[in-house]
Motif scaffolding. Sequence first.
Motif, PDB file in Angstrom:
ATOM      1  N   PHE A  89      28.334  87.025 -15.366  1.00  0.00           N
ATOM      2  CA  PHE A  89      29.165  85.859 -15.675  1.00  0.00           C
ATOM      3  C   PHE A  89      30.401  85.833 -14.793  1.00  0.00           C
ATOM      4  CE2 PHE A  89      33.115  84.650 -17.706  1.00  0.00           C
ATOM      5  CZ  PHE A  89      32.894  83.338 -18.034  1.00  0.00           C
ATOM      6  N   TRP A  90      31.064  86.972 -14.675  1.00  0.00           N
ATOM      7  CA  TRP A  90      32.383  87.075 -14.041  1.00  0.00           C
ATOM      8  C   TRP A  90      32.225  87.181 -12.529  1.00  0.00           C
ATOM      9  CZ3 TRP A  90      36.694  87.073 -17.256  1.00  0.00           C
ATOM     10  CH2 TRP A  90      37.931  87.225 -16.612  1.00  0.00           C
ATOM     11  N   ASP A  91      32.613  86.146 -11.819  1.00  0.00           N
ATOM     12  CA  ASP A  91      32.653  86.089 -10.354  1.00  0.00           C
ATOM     13  C   ASP A  91      31.294  86.085  -9.664  1.00  0.00           C
ATOM     14  OD1 ASP A  91      35.385  85.815 -10.192  1.00  0.00           O
ATOM     15  OD2 ASP A  91      35.745  87.963 -10.010  1.00  0.00           O
ATOM     16  N   ARG A  92      30.206  86.034 -10.424  1.00  0.00           N
ATOM     17  CA  ARG A  92      28.903  85.859  -9.804  1.00  0.00           C
ATOM     18  C   ARG A  92      28.338  84.488 -10.183  1.00  0.00           C
ATOM     19  NH1 ARG A  92      23.618  89.592 -10.781  1.00  0.00           N
ATOM     20  NH2 ARG A  92      22.155  88.078  -9.948  1.00  0.00           N
ATOM     21  N   TYR A  93      28.246  84.220 -11.486  1.00  0.00           N
ATOM     22  CA  TYR A  93      27.788  82.917 -11.948  1.00  0.00           C
ATOM     23  C   TYR A  93      28.932  81.913 -12.074  1.00  0.00           C
ATOM     24  CZ  TYR A  93      23.350  85.152 -13.256  1.00  0.00           C
ATOM     25  OH  TYR A  93      22.158  85.829 -13.263  1.00  0.00           O
TER      26      TYR A  93
END
Length: 121
Positions: A89-93
């Motif tokens: 979720f965090w900084d990838r999606y």
Amino acid sequence: MSIEETEPPVTAFMLVKTTPEWLALTVQERVDAFTTQVLPVIKARTTGVRSRFYDTEFYSARVTDVWVWEAESHHAYRLLIDALRETPFWDRYFEVVDLLVGTENGYARTYGVEAVTTIAT
């Protein structure tokens, strides 16, 4: 224990922007990614947290979604953020654009006054 002695719930408005990797997934892949990669980590790491999601991409190019997280304490909120940072979720999606964190009617609690609210009819 009176209400003045308890810690007020924490509300976080998490402003995020989808990444190209997230948008490349099908809708079903997005649902699967959230339910298998994000939710289990949150459930394993914290309790007393509730979320709601708002789409804003219709009105903003900078922020595509606002995720409202309600935590029963600052500790639960911190555990939530730590958990989210360990998922795609965090900084990838999603790029976390901003976090606006507060407590509802904090001024009323601080000054011992009734909260001012409105009801539209």
